[in-house]
Write a protein that holds these residues in place. Sequence first.
Motif, PDB file in Angstrom:
ATOM      1  N   LEU A 249     113.856  60.592  63.837  1.00  0.00           N
ATOM      2  CA  LEU A 249     113.917  61.691  63.359  1.00  0.00           C
ATOM      3  C   LEU A 249     114.861  62.205  65.144  1.00  0.00           C
ATOM      4  O   LEU A 249     115.096  62.978  65.044  1.00  0.00           O
ATOM      5  CB  LEU A 249     112.532  62.005  63.147  1.00  0.00           C
ATOM      6  N   ARG A 250     113.791  61.424  65.891  1.00  0.00           N
ATOM      7  CA  ARG A 250     114.290  61.858  67.255  1.00  0.00           C
ATOM      8  C   ARG A 250     116.447  61.745  67.615  1.00  0.00           C
ATOM      9  O   ARG A 250     116.750  62.124  68.489  1.00  0.00           O
ATOM     10  CB  ARG A 250     113.360  61.740  68.123  1.00  0.00           C
TER      11      ARG A 250
ATOM     12  N   ASP B 245      97.597  72.619  63.658  1.00  0.00           N
ATOM     13  CA  ASP B 245      97.490  72.737  62.213  1.00  0.00           C
ATOM     14  C   ASP B 245      98.874  74.060  61.691  1.00  0.00           C
ATOM     15  O   ASP B 245     100.481  74.231  62.815  1.00  0.00           O
ATOM     16  CB  ASP B 245      96.736  73.227  61.549  1.00  0.00           C
ATOM     17  N   GLY B 246      99.649  73.671  60.241  1.00  0.00           N
ATOM     18  CA  GLY B 246     100.534  74.762  59.546  1.00  0.00           C
ATOM     19  C   GLY B 246     101.702  73.291  59.219  1.00  0.00           C
ATOM     20  O   GLY B 246     101.532  71.790  60.460  1.00  0.00           O
ATOM     21  N   ASP B 247     102.481  73.114  59.241  1.00  0.00           N
ATOM     22  CA  ASP B 247     103.615  72.695  58.824  1.00  0.00           C
ATOM     23  C   ASP B 247     104.647  73.071  59.594  1.00  0.00           C
ATOM     24  O   ASP B 247     105.551  73.999  59.636  1.00  0.00           O
ATOM     25  CB  ASP B 247     104.016  73.064  57.450  1.00  0.00           C
ATOM     26  N   LEU B 248     105.492  71.235  59.957  1.00  0.00           N
ATOM     27  CA  LEU B 248     106.732  71.484  61.306  1.00  0.00           C
ATOM     28  C   LEU B 248     107.629  70.989  59.863  1.00  0.00           C
ATOM     29  O   LEU B 248     107.172  69.624  60.317  1.00  0.00           O
ATOM     30  CB  LEU B 248     106.712  71.292  62.428  1.00  0.00           C
ATOM     31  N   VAL B 249     108.972  70.790  59.698  1.00  0.00           N
ATOM     32  CA  VAL B 249     109.264  70.893  58.976  1.00  0.00           C
ATOM     33  C   VAL B 249     110.973  70.137  59.614  1.00  0.00           C
ATOM     34  O   VAL B 249     111.477  71.308  59.355  1.00  0.00           O
ATOM     35  CB  VAL B 249     109.607  70.219  56.923  1.00  0.00           C
ATOM     36  N   VAL B 250     111.182  68.939  59.413  1.00  0.00           N
ATOM     37  CA  VAL B 250     113.127  68.472  60.711  1.00  0.00           C
ATOM     38  C   VAL B 250     113.674  67.681  59.870  1.00  0.00           C
ATOM     39  O   VAL B 250     113.365  67.159  59.180  1.00  0.00           O
ATOM     40  CB  VAL B 250     112.410  68.484  61.954  1.00  0.00           C
ATOM     41  N   ASP B 251     114.626  68.424  59.309  1.00  0.00           N
ATOM     42  CA  ASP B 251     115.315  67.313  58.349  1.00  0.00           C
ATOM     43  C   ASP B 251     114.980  67.216  57.409  1.00  0.00           C
ATOM     44  O   ASP B 251     114.930  65.819  57.065  1.00  0.00           O
ATOM     45  CB  ASP B 251     116.096  66.761  59.921  1.00  0.00           C
TER      46      ASP B 251
ATOM     47  N   ASP C 163     103.367  63.684  59.335  1.00  0.00           N
ATOM     48  CA  ASP C 163     103.459  62.634  58.049  1.00  0.00           C
ATOM     49  C   ASP C 163     103.697  61.939  58.268  1.00  0.00           C
ATOM     50  O   ASP C 163     104.370  60.713  59.109  1.00  0.00           O
ATOM     51  CB  ASP C 163     104.376  63.297  57.024  1.00  0.00           C
ATOM     52  N   PRO C 164     102.051  60.337  58.370  1.00  0.00           N
ATOM     53  CA  PRO C 164     102.726  58.886  58.612  1.00  0.00           C
ATOM     54  C   PRO C 164     103.838  58.804  57.548  1.00  0.00           C
ATOM     55  O   PRO C 164     104.583  57.143  58.098  1.00  0.00           O
ATOM     56  CB  PRO C 164     101.763  58.567  57.642  1.00  0.00           C
ATOM     57  N   ALA C 165     105.063  59.282  56.692  1.00  0.00           N
ATOM     58  CA  ALA C 165     106.186  58.061  56.456  1.00  0.00           C
ATOM     59  C   ALA C 165     107.042  59.280  57.609  1.00  0.00           C
ATOM     60  O   ALA C 165     108.314  57.741  56.717  1.00  0.00           O
ATOM     61  CB  ALA C 165     106.262  59.100  54.829  1.00  0.00           C
ATOM     62  N   THR C 166     106.977  59.853  58.379  1.00  0.00           N
ATOM     63  CA  THR C 166     107.750  60.612  59.098  1.00  0.00           C
ATOM     64  C   THR C 166     107.944  59.001  60.324  1.00  0.00           C
ATOM     65  O   THR C 166     107.334  58.592  61.031  1.00  0.00           O
ATOM     66  CB  THR C 166     107.450  61.499  59.145  1.00  0.00           C
ATOM     67  N   ASN C 167     109.269  58.482  60.227  1.00  0.00           N
ATOM     68  CA  ASN C 167     109.650  57.665  61.651  1.00  0.00           C
ATOM     69  C   ASN C 167     110.134  58.339  62.599  1.00  0.00           C
ATOM     70  O   ASN C 167     111.063  58.504  62.650  1.00  0.00           O
ATOM     71  CB  ASN C 167     110.626  56.250  61.463  1.00  0.00           C
ATOM     72  N   MET C 168     108.991  58.788  63.749  1.00  0.00           N
ATOM     73  CA  MET C 168     109.496  60.152  64.827  1.00  0.00           C
ATOM     74  C   MET C 168     110.691  58.723  65.867  1.00  0.00           C
ATOM     75  O   MET C 168     112.031  60.085  66.257  1.00  0.00           O
ATOM     76  CB  MET C 168     108.440  60.210  65.390  1.00  0.00           C
TER      77      MET C 168
ATOM     78  N   THR D  65     114.279  74.211  51.719  1.00  0.00           N
ATOM     79  CA  THR D  65     113.507  74.624  53.001  1.00  0.00           C
ATOM     80  C   THR D  65     114.943  74.585  54.404  1.00  0.00           C
ATOM     81  O   THR D  65     115.839  74.767  53.801  1.00  0.00           O
ATOM     82  CB  THR D  65     112.804  73.381  53.588  1.00  0.00           C
ATOM     83  N   GLY D  66     114.821  74.872  55.092  1.00  0.00           N
ATOM     84  CA  GLY D  66     116.356  74.635  56.024  1.00  0.00           C
ATOM     85  C   GLY D  66     116.390  73.650  57.150  1.00  0.00           C
ATOM     86  O   GLY D  66     115.697  72.606  56.537  1.00  0.00           O
ATOM     87  N   MET D  67     116.835  73.353  57.988  1.00  0.00           N
ATOM     88  CA  MET D  67     117.536  72.269  59.218  1.00  0.00           C
ATOM     89  C   MET D  67     115.319  71.589  59.819  1.00  0.00           C
ATOM     90  O   MET D  67     115.443  71.256  60.078  1.00  0.00           O
ATOM     91  CB  MET D  67     118.034  72.247  59.602  1.00  0.00           C
ATOM     92  N   ILE D  68     114.906  73.542  60.310  1.00  0.00           N
ATOM     93  CA  ILE D  68     113.595  73.229  61.243  1.00  0.00           C
ATOM     94  C   ILE D  68     113.044  74.268  60.076  1.00  0.00           C
ATOM     95  O   ILE D  68     113.730  75.255  60.359  1.00  0.00           O
ATOM     96  CB  ILE D  68     114.345  74.167  62.329  1.00  0.00           C
ATOM     97  N   ASP D  69     112.043  74.190  60.087  1.00  0.00           N
ATOM     98  CA  ASP D  69     110.687  74.883  59.194  1.00  0.00           C
ATOM     99  C   ASP D  69     109.579  74.941  60.062  1.00  0.00           C
ATOM    100  O   ASP D  69     108.775  73.963  59.719  1.00  0.00           O
ATOM    101  CB  ASP D  69     111.187  74.036  57.392  1.00  0.00           C
ATOM    102  N   PHE D  70     108.869  75.982  60.611  1.00  0.00           N
ATOM    103  CA  PHE D  70     107.938  76.201  61.028  1.00  0.00           C
ATOM    104  C   PHE D  70     107.081  76.818  59.593  1.00  0.00           C
ATOM    105  O   PHE D  70     107.742  77.975  59.859  1.00  0.00           O
ATOM    106  CB  PHE D  70     107.733  77.375  61.794  1.00  0.00           C
ATOM    107  N   ARG D  71     106.193  76.005  59.791  1.00  0.00           N
ATOM    108  CA  ARG D  71     105.137  77.112  58.406  1.00  0.00           C
ATOM    109  C   ARG D  71     103.868  77.454  58.772  1.00  0.00           C
ATOM    110  O   ARG D  71     102.727  76.742  59.547  1.00  0.00           O
ATOM    111  CB  ARG D  71     105.289  76.544  57.111  1.00  0.00           C
ATOM    112  N   GLY D  72     103.707  78.545  59.723  1.00  0.00           N
ATOM    113  CA  GLY D  72     101.893  79.242  59.886  1.00  0.00           C
ATOM    114  C   GLY D  72     101.477  77.473  61.022  1.00  0.00           C
ATOM    115  O   GLY D  72     100.736  77.646  60.668  1.00  0.00           O
ATOM    116  N   VAL D  73     102.367  77.815  62.557  1.00  0.00           N
ATOM    117  CA  VAL D  73     102.269  76.384  62.982  1.00  0.00           C
ATOM    118  C   VAL D  73     101.332  77.091  64.317  1.00  0.00           C
ATOM    119  O   VAL D  73     101.299  77.656  64.889  1.00  0.00           O
ATOM    120  CB  VAL D  73     103.133  75.754  63.877  1.00  0.00           C
ATOM    121  N   ASN D  74     100.076  76.103  64.349  1.00  0.00           N
ATOM    122  CA  ASN D  74      98.899  76.531  65.681  1.00  0.00           C
ATOM    123  C   ASN D  74      98.917  75.591  66.638  1.00  0.00           C
ATOM    124  O   ASN D  74      99.614  74.321  66.399  1.00  0.00           O
ATOM    125  CB  ASN D  74      97.907  77.040  65.013  1.00  0.00           C
TER     126      ASN D  74
END
Lengths: 247, 223
Positions: free
Chosen positions: A80-81, A60-66, A72-77, A4-13
């Motif tokens: 992350l900010r 919808d879709g996935d957005l993965v950052v770092d 995701d409930p496990a992601t502490n926004m 994965t990249g640093m910022i990954d958009f996959r099919g984001v709407n």
Amino acid sequence: MTKTGMIDFRGVNKWFGALNVLKDITLSVEPREVVVVCGPSGSGKSTLIRCINGLETIKDGDLVVDGQRLGDPATNMTRLRTEIGFVFQSFNLYPHKTALENVTLAPIHVRKIPRAEADKAGRELLAKVGLADKVNAYPAQLSGGQQQRVAIARCLGMRPKIMLFDEPTSALDPEMISEVLDVMVAVAEEGMTMMVVTHEMGFARKVAQRVVFMDAGAIVEAGTPEEFFSDPKTDRSRAFLSKILRH
Amino acid sequence: MLENFSFRTIAEYLPLFGQGLVTTVWLSALSFIGALVVGIVLCAANLQRAWMFRAPAKAYIDAVRATPLLAQLYFLYFGLPRLGFVLPELVVGILALSLNSGAYVAEIIRAGILSIPRGQVEASVASGMTYAQRMRLVILPQAFKVTIPPLLGQAIVLVKDSALLSLISVAELTRAGQLLASDRFMPAEGFITIAAFYLLLYYGLKGLAVLSSRWLGTAGARI
């Protein structure tokens, strides 16, 4: 797991009511890469980068950052900010704080860096953006270009992994644009991962590895600045370029 | 009319007016502190996203703003004893003024907070601040400056409203005027004198407002 990249958009709407403002966005930004996003107004460029730090949420879709999946409930926004700097078109400096305090506020209170250390780093950053003499000035005492440079220093104070710029020079008088772009070039050359919404094509040519052209919420075209400027692939991007490059 | 106006009687009653004035000042001050507490709590509830906090706050603010202060005062004065709370008149009075003024203070503070541009929230969110940090470091310090002048305006209203406490026989300024008016049958002397004292209080608070806005004015270079 796929790379994965640093910022990954996959099919984001994303929708604003019935309006599909981001349409099936797939885009991966590598570490240390500089990506310029351009396109006509209303094409979704700002919304695209505002999703990355959660100022906007995706439908919808996935957005993965770092390495962390947004929503995701496990992601502490909030956590992350702190890794993502965001530079606004209208600067949004804190008017009741001096330039230095603007830079040190989050490092002291969010990163819990001792004040003396944060002050020292803050002064160095302000010197780096050419404002060593404006440390104690309030935002209202600074020009637009100076304010935007403070805003960039404010982001750098958090030592982020990613910097996002939302039309950073659009609210500036022409003679102030280059002082801000110079700072951005310096940040890029230090290897920061950057996404920059801008129509400053000189900046794109100079530091961007990729230019992404958006229209009506979709990525229409993406390529190196060389490819994009000299040989745009779509009618839409050709029409856009002819308008912004004509003058 | 003026040839009958008895300055001598006013002078005679001056100690009573003095006591009334002092009482009005400190009961207003206490009520205003109470109003700030009530207002901050109401405003905090009113700014929550969850309706179970917001709805009661809104209902309370509406109820207070829709009914006369006199009705609220009597509601507490006659209602509390029925519930088994027998309190001194002065306490009932301060309670009524705090609860009444608190509703207005809540709206003033809310307006101050909402006047802070959206970009300030976004900038602090983007830097990783929590809700509490954002409020404490960015929003409230700016909102504070905006709310000081209207809060002083509300304090002026409160001082004048405190005149109603004379009706539940609190010995404040208006009560002193009433006593003079009824003892000597001299309503002009009684009520013109208290009007003069209220005017004095008004200018005192207004002076404070001017001073604060001058202070905010210099700080305004920061905005």
